[in-house]
Scaffold this active site. Structure first.
Site, short mmCIF file in Angstrom:
data_model
loop_
_atom_site.label_atom_id
_atom_site.label_comp_id
_atom_site.label_asym_id
_atom_site.label_seq_id
_atom_site.Cartn_x
_atom_site.Cartn_y
_atom_site.Cartn_z
N GLU A 330 0.83 -1.11 -0.04
CA GLU A 330 -0.09 -0.09 0.15
C GLU A 330 1.06 1.27 -0.18
OE1 GLU A 330 -4.13 -1.57 2.13
OE2 GLU A 330 -2.68 -0.08 3.41
N CYS A 331 0.70 2.06 -1.02
CA CYS A 331 1.38 3.58 -1.00
C CYS A 331 2.94 3.40 -1.23
CB CYS A 331 0.82 4.29 -0.02
SG CYS A 331 0.86 6.04 -0.58
#
Length: 804
Positions: A330-331
């Site tokens: 994530e990210c």
């Protein structure tokens, strides 16, 4: 269930909610209470501070991410066994998702959890108007129970009394400002607690400060008056299927990966997985038995060189994920899997790159699964959060998309991989955790050839030091090694300097007085004394510049001495690196510097390249409201000090000089800064009293006499002669050597040669700790020809043993 609780809110952002809420948590814990800390919204950073204050995981309450029905159960789950729950709000009390009439606002969460609200109000710039603000906040929504006020950043007693008369709610605390307790911020908010040294002591002091100025008994009465919370606690075990064998999920942590919802780990553990954390900055291998990888959010953009330098882990992750290791990113995790970020090589799992962007991406999207993959099935919807300042330079090649958001395909996914910029709270979508756990159970362990956490060679090359920006040449030398690593001049100090140092020691019975040295520096460069500041070497000067003001866009031109960059990072700044290119001789191109840069550091001549930039090129960096700092620590090694800007008195220009290397006095931290009187006064106001010692003051005066200046020039000429011989001999051996004007040269010896030379008793300075350089380069100090003969012999021996 009876759960004493309260919400700490404010009329707007910037009022001090985090400071007061964190201090309140710590103060209540210090009284022997078990405190549970919570944060309204998706923010990962504030819960990190809450965790330090409470000794328990910090948790989030976000109706968008988990749904309204789960907010109160998640509060009860997180507060299990606690005596009190403190919920920090987000933005202003009634500020929520735009266009939704306050959905996911602090007031919304207070209503869902039936929690009383205490307002924190900054009164530094108002008096009686505070009463109107508080009255309006309390009356705006009758369903929200605003029960008291904490007055923050309180000043004079008269102003406080005026405010108290205007407020018609109980005043539960009056907290004066204390700038020493402020938390540095950068491009995405506060610096995370996990990245800050001494954070435990800071939170302890903050807690003491709040305890001294807030009525804790009144706070407890407010919290205990909260109505019963008649909901069952959220139970992670009820959300997932259990797998056998305790398969290991490796979860990235450390300073680069600080963002993770506590419930994510709890869901995986409830499913029977064993969560093992590892630090991609330090650990050279994945944990033993790893069957899956979870790469959460964080700030990898601040640690690109350290991440890239951990080559054994990078290689292992690339091979494992490419071979099908179940992986969620994530990210920050997405960035780590790319080919490169801002020019720094990452793991190369995904064929795309990213760069820092001026545009902040911040949204609360509804994402629809683009297809079947590791976590989702086509058409499924999740609520998500997106918050970053990086951008992909192009689409990721060779992978299907993960999500469809507002008609746009984002992220990548496969049966074993799910990576995107979106953050998803798995408590709101537990089927994601369940599918991940099932994939983990079916996967094979990574066949690692290293022990977990071991520092091991990768491809025969040492891993980067733990903190590359703080790695200096003195770390390279040791007993029995011929020193070509340290830039200190190899000749003996002249007698007049020895006498000056001795006189400085004798005069050290009194506190240092730099007046005579400032006058000597001013005479040397035809400047006024108020345009001179003595410093304890160049490093102190960089620290003072960094703290001169709240810089918006600091830039460091690399490769160069890394201390300015390190000083900026210590202060919590996001640093923009401008990398000069080897194919262009590492020459300055002023057009590479972003136009909005308000602080620019450049070395001249540059350490470690030895390149001497033209003064007119440096002058082209000047702009209104921009400060250009020129590190001339090695300018005295340049014959005639060509291209020096030490005499330039124009505003917006600072020149930093050092005496330590050319005069062989590294243990006597002696340097000075030249610049506009107003800027120098600002630096002086931030300098620790008596930071420059009396011996350093005496040495400065001695080294700036006409006799010493002439002798410095003679030393520079000898260095030039020795350097010419060194460069010739290296090039005769086929070594690429950069043209240098200083007391060192940058040579491309090739990977592994530096280590081989060390084994033969010769120390040269590694160059891969300088941004923009790789392990094939090394910095070599200029020494007399007789000493250099040992270098040539060792180099010849190493090359003779190298495979053809």
């Amino acid at each position: 269930m009876t759960l004493p609780r309260l919400v700490v809110a404010a009329p707007s952002t910037g009022q001090g909610k985090t400071t007061i809420a964190t201090g309140l948590m710590g103060a209540l814990r210090a009284r022997g209470l078990t405190v549970s800390g919570h944060k309204v919204g998706p923010d990962y950073i504030d819960p990190g501070y809450h965790s330090i204050a409470t000794g328990r995981p910090g948790r989030n309450l976000d109706p968008h991410l988990v749904g309204e029905d789960l907010v109160a159960p998640l509060l009860r789950h997180g507060a299990h066994g606690a005596d009190i729950a403190v919920i920090e709000g987000v933005m202003g009390l009634h500020d929520g998702r735009l266009g939704t009439d306050g959905f996911a606002s602090t007031a919304h969460v207070a209503r869902l959890t039936r929690s009383p609200v205490v307002l924190v109000v900054d009164i530094a710039r108002m008096s009686r108007s505070i009463g109107a603000v508080v009255a309006g906040m309390a009356a705006y929504d009758p369903s929200i129970d605003v029960v008291g006020v904490i007055l923050n950043r309180a000043g004079s007693a008269r102003n406080v009394a005026e405010v108290e008369r205007s407020v018609r709610l109980p005043v539960l605390g009056v907290v004066p400002p204390d700038d020493s307790l402020s938390s540095p911020s950068r491009h995405l908010g506060l610096v995370p607690a996990a990245e800050r040294d001494g954070i435990e002591r800071l939170v302890e002091r903050l807690s003491d400060h709040v305890a001294a100025h807030v009525d804790l008994e009144a706070i407890l009465q407010v919290a205990r008056a909260a109505p019963d919370l008649d909901v069952d606690p959220w139970d992670p075990a009820a959300q997932v299927r259990v797998v056998g064998g305790e398969p290991v999920v490796a979860v990235a942590g450390g300073r680069a990966f600080t963002f993770e919802y506590a419930e994510t780990t709890e869901l995986l553990q409830a499913a029977g997985c064993r969560v093992v954390r590892f630090d991609p900055l330090r650990d050279r291998s994945l944990p033993g038995g790893t069957r899956a990888l979870y790469l959460g959010g964080g700030f990898p953009e601040l640690y690109l060189r350290q991440l890239a330098g951990n080559r054994s882990l990078v290689r292992e992750i690339r091979e494992a994920v490419t071979a099908g290791l179940p992986t969620v990113a994530e990210c920050a995790g997405l960035l780590y899997l790319l080919d490169a970020v801002d020019g720094a090589a990452m793991t190369g799992v995904l064929s795309a790159s990213a760069v820092m962007s001026e545009r902040l991406t911040l949204r609360y999207p509804l994402a629809r699964a683009a297809g079947d993959n590791l976590l989702t099935r086509a058409g499924e919807e999740v609520t998500a959060h997106e918050f970053h300042r990086t951008a992909l330079t192009g689409p990721v090649r060779g992978h299907a998309s993960a999500w469809e958001v507002d008609g746009e395909l984002v992220g990548v996914a496969s049966p074993t991989l799910h990576a995107s910029y979106l953050h998803v709270h798995w408590a709101g979508h537990p089927h994601l955790a369940d599918r991940f756990a099932q994939a983990v159970a079916a996967a094979s362990p990574v066949a690692s050839c290293h022990q977990p956490g071991a520092v091991v060679p990768a491809d025969g090359v040492e891993a980067l030091p733990e903190l590359p920006l703080l790695h200096h040449g003195d770390r390279e030398v040791g007993a029995g090694l011929v020193d070509f690593a340290v830039n200190v001049h190899s000749e003996s100090r002249p007698p007049w300097l020895e006498e000056a140092l001795a006189a400085g020691v004798r005069a050290s019975t009194a506190y240092p007085d730099p007046t005579s040295a400032r006058a000597a520096v001013a005479r040397r460069y035809a400047r006024r004394a108020d345009e001179v500041l003595l410093t304890a070497g160049a490093s102190e000067a960089f620290e003072l510049v960094v703290r001169l003001k709240a810089w918006r866009r600091p830039v460091v031109i690399h490769p160069q001495f890394t201390e300015p960059h390190a000083a900026l990072e210590r202060a919590g700044h996001q640093v923009t690196s401008v990398l000069l290119r080897a194919e262009e001789g590492f020459r300055l191109d002023p057009e590479q510097v972003p136009e909005d840069a308000d602080l620019v550091f450049i070395g001249n001549p540059t350490n470690p390249t030895g390149v001497l930039h033209r003064s007119d090129a440096i002058e082209r960096l000047r702009r209104p409201k921009r400060l250009v700092v020129v590190d001339e620590a090695f300018m005295d090694t340049v014959a005639g000090e060509r291209e020096s800007l030490a005499h330039d008195r124009r505003r917006g220009l600072l020149v930093v000089r050092s005496l330590t290397k050319h005069w062989s006095i590294p243990g006597i931290r002696a340097g000075y800064v030249l610049g506009n009187g107003r800027t120098i006064a600002g630096l002086a106001a931030r300098q620790v009293p008596w930071s420059v010692s009396t011996p350093a003051i005496h040495a400065t005066v001695a080294c700036l006499t006409p006799r010493a200046v002439a002798e410095a020039g003679e030393r520079a000429l000898r260095i030039a002669e020795w350097r010419a011989v060194l460069v010739t001999r290296l090039r005769e051996r086929g070594v690429e050597v950069l043209d240098s004007e200083s007391s060192f040269v940058l040579a491309r010896l090739g990977p592994g040669t530096r280590e081989a030379l060390r084994r033969r008793g010769v120390a040269v300075r590694r160059a891969d700790t300088f941004p923009g350089l790789d392990p094939s380069w090394a910095r070599i100090a200029v020494r007399p020809p007789g000493t250099c003969a040992e270098l040539y012999d060792a180099l010849d021996a190493v090359r003779a043993l190298a495979p053809a």
